[in-house]
Design a protein around this motif. Structure first.
Motif, PDB file in Angstrom:
ATOM      1  N   MET A   1      69.901  51.399 -28.282  1.00 35.08           N
ATOM      2  CA  MET A   1      69.576  49.901 -28.842  1.00 35.08           C
ATOM      3  C   MET A   1      70.262  49.059 -27.746  1.00 35.08           C
ATOM      4  O   MET A   1      71.273  49.175 -27.328  1.00 35.08           O
ATOM      5  N   LEU A   2      69.603  48.001 -27.386  1.00 35.11           N
ATOM      6  CA  LEU A   2      69.795  46.919 -26.436  1.00 35.11           C
ATOM      7  C   LEU A   2      70.757  45.826 -27.218  1.00 35.11           C
ATOM      8  O   LEU A   2      70.259  45.374 -28.351  1.00 35.11           O
TER       9      LEU A   2
ATOM     10  N   ARG B   1      68.220  41.363 -24.423  1.00 36.42           N
ATOM     11  CA  ARG B   1      66.852  41.330 -25.163  1.00 36.42           C
ATOM     12  C   ARG B   1      66.248  39.961 -24.941  1.00 36.42           C
ATOM     13  O   ARG B   1      66.795  38.706 -25.140  1.00 36.42           O
TER      14      ARG B   1
ATOM     15  N   ARG C   1      67.691  41.243 -18.641  1.00 34.84           N
ATOM     16  CA  ARG C   1      67.018  41.395 -20.116  1.00 34.84           C
ATOM     17  C   ARG C   1      65.586  41.934 -20.126  1.00 34.84           C
ATOM     18  O   ARG C   1      64.846  42.074 -18.989  1.00 34.84           O
TER      19      ARG C   1
ATOM     20  N   GLY D   1      62.199  43.022 -22.763  1.00 35.55           N
ATOM     21  CA  GLY D   1      61.140  42.989 -23.837  1.00 35.55           C
ATOM     22  C   GLY D   1      60.306  43.676 -23.995  1.00 35.55           C
ATOM     23  O   GLY D   1      59.989  44.254 -22.788  1.00 35.55           O
ATOM     24  N   PHE D   2      59.368  44.046 -25.389  1.00 37.48           N
ATOM     25  CA  PHE D   2      58.593  45.094 -25.330  1.00 37.48           C
ATOM     26  C   PHE D   2      57.380  44.551 -26.004  1.00 37.48           C
ATOM     27  O   PHE D   2      57.511  43.727 -26.999  1.00 37.48           O
TER      28      PHE D   2
ATOM     29  N   LYS E   1      58.039  51.962 -29.368  1.00 40.90           N
ATOM     30  CA  LYS E   1      59.111  51.016 -28.935  1.00 40.90           C
ATOM     31  C   LYS E   1      60.559  51.407 -28.860  1.00 40.90           C
ATOM     32  O   LYS E   1      61.371  51.099 -27.821  1.00 40.90           O
ATOM     33  N   ARG E   2      60.814  52.438 -29.851  1.00 41.75           N
ATOM     34  CA  ARG E   2      62.170  53.005 -29.561  1.00 41.75           C
ATOM     35  C   ARG E   2      62.621  53.710 -28.399  1.00 41.75           C
ATOM     36  O   ARG E   2      63.564  53.599 -27.604  1.00 41.75           O
TER      37      ARG E   2
ATOM     38  N   ARG F   1      62.529  51.419 -25.427  1.00 42.65           N
ATOM     39  CA  ARG F   1      63.996  50.883 -25.554  1.00 42.65           C
ATOM     40  C   ARG F   1      65.201  51.614 -24.827  1.00 42.65           C
ATOM     41  O   ARG F   1      65.928  51.222 -23.930  1.00 42.65           O
ATOM     42  N   HIS F   2      65.137  52.830 -25.350  1.00 43.23           N
ATOM     43  CA  HIS F   2      65.912  53.834 -24.804  1.00 43.23           C
ATOM     44  C   HIS F   2      66.001  54.046 -23.462  1.00 43.23           C
ATOM     45  O   HIS F   2      66.863  54.116 -22.611  1.00 43.23           O
TER      46      HIS F   2
ATOM     47  N   ALA G   1      67.107  50.686 -21.385  1.00 44.52           N
ATOM     48  CA  ALA G   1      68.585  50.335 -21.403  1.00 44.52           C
ATOM     49  C   ALA G   1      69.417  51.134 -20.275  1.00 44.52           C
ATOM     50  O   ALA G   1      70.136  50.619 -19.703  1.00 44.52           O
TER      51      ALA G   1
END
Length: 124
Positions: free
Chosen positions: A1-2, A7, A54, A56-57, A73-74, A77-78, A81
């Motif tokens: 998680m960011l 973000r 930062r 965003g998705f 998305k997960r 994000r991983h 990061a």
């Protein structure tokens, strides 16, 4: 998680990166980068952003069902990061998932992300 400070949350920041930033497309994603130094020359921004880069998705319904979109998305994000440290301070990175991302392995997403970031001049 960011973390929250890493973000992108505001719609105008997403729009600025997507419409005016550099773009690199791959089979599963498109990366848009708005470098912080461009804020200094933009008349609509009073001062350049400071702080960490930062991200965003954007994962549209074209990618799949809600479960599929959230999984993509997960995974993105991983992957992002781990790569945010290679971007300049204040930069905004927007990663837009394409429909093939739904069936792609994490390794394929990572390869496409690394390739896109390399193309944007910021490889990890």
């Amino acid at each position: 998680m960011l973390p929250a400070d890493r973000r992108v949350k505001r719609g105008d920041e997403f729009a600025r990166a997507i419409r005016g930033g550099r773009r690199a497309g791959r089979a599963t994603l498109v990366a848009h980068l708005w470098p912080a130094d461009r804020d200094a020359v933009e008349s609509s921004v009073a001062e350049a952003r400071t702080g960490p880069a930062r991200a965003g998705f954007v994962v549209s319904k074209a990618v799949g069902t809600a479960v599929t979109r959230n999984r993509v998305k997960r995974r993105l994000r991983h992957l992002v990061a781990d790569r945010l440290g290679s971007l300049p301070d204040g930069a905004v990175l927007v990663v837009r998932a394409l429909p093939p991302a739904a069936g792609a392995a994490t390794s394929e997403l990572a390869r496409d992300l690394d390739s896109a970031l390399s193309r944007l001049g910021r490889s990890r």
